[in-house]
Design a protein around this motif. Structure first.
Motif, PDB file in Angstrom:
ATOM      1  N   ALA A 125     -12.514  15.681  59.213  1.00  0.00           N
ATOM      2  CA  ALA A 125     -11.964  15.874  57.867  1.00  0.00           C
ATOM      3  C   ALA A 125     -12.603  14.873  56.900  1.00  0.00           C
ATOM      4  N   TYR A 126     -12.656  15.264  55.632  1.00  0.00           N
ATOM      5  CA  TYR A 126     -13.240  14.417  54.599  1.00  0.00           C
ATOM      6  C   TYR A 126     -12.350  14.436  53.358  1.00  0.00           C
ATOM      7  N   HIS A 127     -12.527  13.409  52.522  1.00  0.00           N
ATOM      8  CA  HIS A 127     -11.814  13.397  51.248  1.00  0.00           C
ATOM      9  C   HIS A 127     -12.691  12.772  50.181  1.00  0.00           C
ATOM     10  N   LEU A 128     -12.285  12.984  48.942  1.00  0.00           N
ATOM     11  CA  LEU A 128     -12.982  12.400  47.802  1.00  0.00           C
ATOM     12  C   LEU A 128     -11.936  12.004  46.773  1.00  0.00           C
ATOM     13  N   PRO A 129     -11.610  10.710  46.690  1.00  0.00           N
ATOM     14  CA  PRO A 129     -10.676  10.265  45.654  1.00  0.00           C
ATOM     15  C   PRO A 129     -11.251  10.521  44.256  1.00  0.00           C
ATOM     16  N   ILE A 130     -10.390  10.930  43.337  1.00  0.00           N
ATOM     17  CA  ILE A 130     -10.791  11.232  41.961  1.00  0.00           C
ATOM     18  C   ILE A 130     -10.148  10.217  41.036  1.00  0.00           C
ATOM     19  N   ALA A 131     -10.974   9.520  40.283  1.00  0.00           N
ATOM     20  CA  ALA A 131     -10.474   8.490  39.372  1.00  0.00           C
ATOM     21  C   ALA A 131      -9.826   9.125  38.149  1.00  0.00           C
ATOM     22  N   VAL A 132      -8.610   8.692  37.852  1.00  0.00           N
ATOM     23  CA  VAL A 132      -7.914   9.122  36.640  1.00  0.00           C
ATOM     24  C   VAL A 132      -7.357   7.879  35.958  1.00  0.00           C
ATOM     25  N   GLY A 133      -7.042   8.029  34.696  1.00  0.00           N
ATOM     26  CA  GLY A 133      -6.516   6.903  33.951  1.00  0.00           C
ATOM     27  C   GLY A 133      -5.032   6.693  34.131  1.00  0.00           C
ATOM     28  N   ASP A 134      -4.413   7.480  34.999  1.00  0.00           N
ATOM     29  CA  ASP A 134      -2.971   7.454  35.196  1.00  0.00           C
ATOM     30  C   ASP A 134      -2.657   6.815  36.546  1.00  0.00           C
ATOM     31  N   PRO A 135      -2.083   5.615  36.582  1.00  0.00           N
ATOM     32  CA  PRO A 135      -1.842   4.943  37.857  1.00  0.00           C
ATOM     33  C   PRO A 135      -0.652   5.483  38.643  1.00  0.00           C
ATOM     34  N   SER A 136       0.100   6.426  38.081  1.00  0.00           N
ATOM     35  CA  SER A 136       1.294   6.921  38.763  1.00  0.00           C
ATOM     36  C   SER A 136       0.998   8.001  39.789  1.00  0.00           C
ATOM     37  N   THR A 137      -0.229   8.509  39.821  1.00  0.00           N
ATOM     38  CA  THR A 137      -0.575   9.558  40.783  1.00  0.00           C
ATOM     39  C   THR A 137      -1.875   9.234  41.502  1.00  0.00           C
ATOM     40  N   MET A 138      -2.012   9.822  42.698  1.00  0.00           N
ATOM     41  CA  MET A 138      -3.254   9.749  43.466  1.00  0.00           C
ATOM     42  C   MET A 138      -3.830  11.150  43.549  1.00  0.00           C
ATOM     43  N   VAL A 139      -5.076  11.296  43.145  1.00  0.00           N
ATOM     44  CA  VAL A 139      -5.726  12.611  43.077  1.00  0.00           C
ATOM     45  C   VAL A 139      -6.947  12.581  43.974  1.00  0.00           C
ATOM     46  N   ARG A 140      -7.097  13.589  44.823  1.00  0.00           N
ATOM     47  CA  ARG A 140      -8.249  13.622  45.721  1.00  0.00           C
ATOM     48  C   ARG A 140      -8.562  15.054  46.133  1.00  0.00           C
TER      49      ARG A 140
END
Length: 225
Positions: A125-140
């Motif tokens: 399995a693989y993942h790619l974290p996505i940078a956002v300006g909102d620290p309340s969520t984790m996006v990947r």
């Protein structure tokens, strides 16, 4: 493409009024890019909201009692509420059917899946974290090998999982391209990618997952999941 699992009315209304934080907006906007049904529902909500605002505008006393409608009106009337708008409902002429990541998601990662630098999660399995300006969520982005399960887990908060390519089973339910799964603290599950094709998903969470396996829990801080 027939999408069976649409965004809930509650989340769609929050998106329409602009109250969602950035991570959730990315997931909903990407789902809207793939779902004509949800785009139609969004249009109805916006029309209804606009009509209510118009009626309230003729009653100043009502607006004085509930100033929140002024905020709603501004959000509905401003293009691109909170910076994310759903893409057009019709495909762009000459577009390539093999495109996996629609806008606005593609703009966040800088291209389609063939240009991504995936990070290993283990067991294929693989993942790619996505940078956002909102620290309340984790996006990947997640890529799960065909026929393989993700580790069994529960949730400490909300999780949205949007299928972009391939599909997965969660119990008796099948989630394919465009389908959106909403999970919360009440759900303990172990989705399994279907055979024949890796499953690529967008996942958004607001708290770390609760894994059943002690081994996964041990490496969880390193992986950031």
């Amino acid at each position: 493409m027939s999408i069976q699992h649409q965004v809930s009315d509650e989340l769609l209304l929050d998106y329409a009024t602009g109250v969602l934080s950035e991570g959730w907006r990315i997931a909903i906007a990407t789902h809207l890019a793939l779902s004509p049904q949800s785009r139609r529902r969004l249009a109805v909500m916006e029309m209804a909201g606009g009509a209510l605002v118009h009626d309230l505008a003729s009653e100043p006393s009502l607006l004085d009692e509930d100033r929140s409608w002024m905020t709603l009106r501004k959000r509905l009337e401003s293009p691109g509420a909170q910076g994310v708008t759903p893409p057009p409902s019709r495909p762009i002429p000459g577009s390539v059917l093999s495109v996996v990541l629609p806008d606005p998601l593609r703009s966040y990662v800088g291209g389609d899946v063939d240009s991504l630098k995936w990070r290993p999660l283990g067991r294929g399995a693989y993942h790619l974290p996505i940078a956002v300006g909102d620290p309340s969520t984790m996006v990947r982005l997640l890529r799960i090998p065909a026929g393989k399960p993700v580790p069994e887990h529960g949730h400490r908060g909300r999780e949205l999982t949007l299928v972009l390519s391939g599909s997965f089973h969660d119990g008796d339910a099948l989630f394919a391209r465009g389908d959106l799964e909403e999970a919360d603290e009440t759900l303990q599950h172990q989705p399994v990618a279907t055979e024949g094709e890796d499953c690529i998903c967008l996942a958004v969470t607001d708290a770390p997952l609760k894994f059943r396996s002690w081994l996964v829990r041990a490496v969880q801080p390193i992986l950031g999941i």
